[in-house]
Design an enzyme around this catalytic site. Structure first.
Site, PDB file in Angstrom:
ATOM      1  N   ALA A  86       3.500  47.140 -45.442  1.00 25.59           N
ATOM      2  CA  ALA A  86       3.771  47.807 -44.166  1.00 25.59           C
ATOM      3  C   ALA A  86       2.463  48.021 -43.434  1.00 25.59           C
ATOM      4  CB  ALA A  86       4.473  49.137 -44.379  1.00 25.59           C
ATOM      5  N   ASN A  87       2.540  48.144 -42.133  1.00 25.19           N
ATOM      6  CA  ASN A  87       1.401  48.549 -41.324  1.00 25.19           C
ATOM      7  C   ASN A  87       1.547  50.020 -40.944  1.00 25.19           C
ATOM      8  OD1 ASN A  87       0.357  45.943 -41.389  1.00 25.19           O
ATOM      9  ND2 ASN A  87       1.328  45.351 -39.464  1.00 25.19           N
ATOM     10  N   LYS A 163     -16.735  60.181 -50.053  1.00 25.47           N
ATOM     11  CA  LYS A 163     -17.535  58.978 -50.269  1.00 25.47           C
ATOM     12  C   LYS A 163     -18.996  59.288 -49.980  1.00 25.47           C
ATOM     13  CE  LYS A 163     -16.007  55.086 -50.312  1.00 25.47           C
ATOM     14  NZ  LYS A 163     -15.777  54.078 -51.395  1.00 25.47           N
ATOM     15  N   GLY A 213     -14.389  55.087 -64.387  1.00 28.29           N
ATOM     16  CA  GLY A 213     -13.734  54.981 -65.677  1.00 28.29           C
ATOM     17  C   GLY A 213     -13.677  56.301 -66.422  1.00 28.29           C
ATOM     18  N   TYR A 282      -3.828  55.305 -51.039  1.00 25.00           N
ATOM     19  CA  TYR A 282      -4.689  54.364 -51.765  1.00 25.00           C
ATOM     20  C   TYR A 282      -4.291  54.392 -53.238  1.00 25.00           C
ATOM     21  CZ  TYR A 282      -9.182  52.963 -53.998  1.00 25.00           C
ATOM     22  OH  TYR A 282     -10.148  52.383 -54.776  1.00 25.00           O
ATOM     23  N   ARG A 283      -4.188  53.257 -53.853  1.00 25.92           N
ATOM     24  CA  ARG A 283      -3.855  53.026 -55.260  1.00 25.92           C
ATOM     25  C   ARG A 283      -2.366  53.190 -55.537  1.00 25.92           C
ATOM     26  NH1 ARG A 283      -5.596  55.857 -61.013  1.00 25.92           N
ATOM     27  NH2 ARG A 283      -3.550  56.808 -60.850  1.00 25.92           N
TER      28      ARG A 283
END
Length: 304
Positions: A86-87, A163, A213, A282-283
């Protein structure tokens, strides 16, 4: 007869009036009661949840470039769309316009290196590290669905992240500092099916610069958010004075979620060079994720 420019509930009301007229001579009250119940449900239940089949790609979602967006989006930031499911689009419920972020497992059609699907918005980073520098995002989130697999460690989807690059090397070229991970909590619906009813929210935080991780990050429980509940969020990433050391500073990622503070000091603050924020969906290592954002704002302060 041609009917135009009627909203769905209003069209249903028109239909009810028409049927009422046609059935007024001798039809049972039971039919009318059923029609009234249908109309009431249509007028009171608004939803922007995607309940269709979970597929990898759709024709509509198969964008050719990452910065695919609509004109004048209500959500702040630059689109990063790496999902062919989807957008980005928008929905309006009770007068509030929501940015719609839907992704599915395996739908990253733009990266060939195994990166997870996402539709996120990036915000212009604070590039200074002086005390008082910061990036600050606010918004209201609704979580409708997150990724589900056969392993708890792979469940869930990120709704936002801090970030920032650092000196001295190590880790990704554009590392995440911490990510806010929503994992599904299941309950039973009226038909006896197991469905996602709420979401445990965690902070997936680095243990050292560039950490990833199991050894490089810890996952810390923060709070639970019921499904579809509008929840106010603030995330502020920046530098402040260290009260215990006048020659040092703290690099922080402080969140306020549903009125509760969840503050955290980022490791190795002397190595940090940026403060940045991304948000969206996200993910998704299995199934589908559906995140909604409204009332978004962003500000940053640069101090050398």
């Amino acid at each position: 007869m041609k009917i135009s420019k009627l909203s769905f509930p209003l069209a249903s009301l028109f239909t009810l009036i028409l049927v009422t007229t046609l059935l007024s001579c001798g039809k049972t009250e039971e039919i009318m009661e059923e029609m009234e119940e249908v109309m009431e449900e249509e007028m009171t239940s608004e939803s922007d949840e995607d309940t269709g089949p979970i597929v990898e790609c759709t024709t509509e979602g198969n964008n050719a470039v990452r910065d695919t967006d609509i004109a004048n989006p209500v959500n702040v930031g630059t689109a990063d769309d790496r999902s062919c499911y989807a957008n980005y689009k928008e929905s309006t419920i009770d007068g509030t316009t929501w940015g719609v972020y839907n992704i599915t497992f395996g739908s990253n059609h733009l990266d060939n290196n195994g990166l997870q699907p996402r539709i996120e918005r990036s915000l212009n980073r604070s590039q200074t590290t002086g005390i008082g520098s910061y990036a600050r995002f606010t918004g209201t989130v609704r979580i409708l669905e997150t990724g589900k697999t056969n392993s708890d460690g792979s469940d869930g989807s990120y709704i936002m992240q801090a970030k920032g690059k650092h000196t001295g090397g190590g880790g990704s070229a554009d590392p995440a500092i911490c990510l806010y991970l929503a994992k599904p909590v299941y309950g039973t619906d009226a038909d006896g099916n197991q469905v996602q009813v709420s979401f445990d929210l965690f902070r997936e935080q680095i243990n050292y610069r560039g950490g990833s991780g199991a050894d490089g990050r810890d996952i810390v429980f923060l709070t639970n958010i019921p499904k579809n509940e509008a929840t106010d969020i603030e995330l502020k990433v920046g530098f402040r004075a260290d009260p215990d050391n006048p020659d040092a500073k703290i690099h922080y990622a402080d969140a306020v979620i549903g009125g509760t503070e969840f503050n955290w000091n980022i490791p190795e603050p002397e190595r940090g060079t940026q403060s940045g924020i991304r948000y969206g969906a996200y993910r998704v290592k299995g199934g589908r994720a559906q995140i909604r954002w409204a009332n978004t704002t962003y500000e940053k302060v640069e101090i050398q």
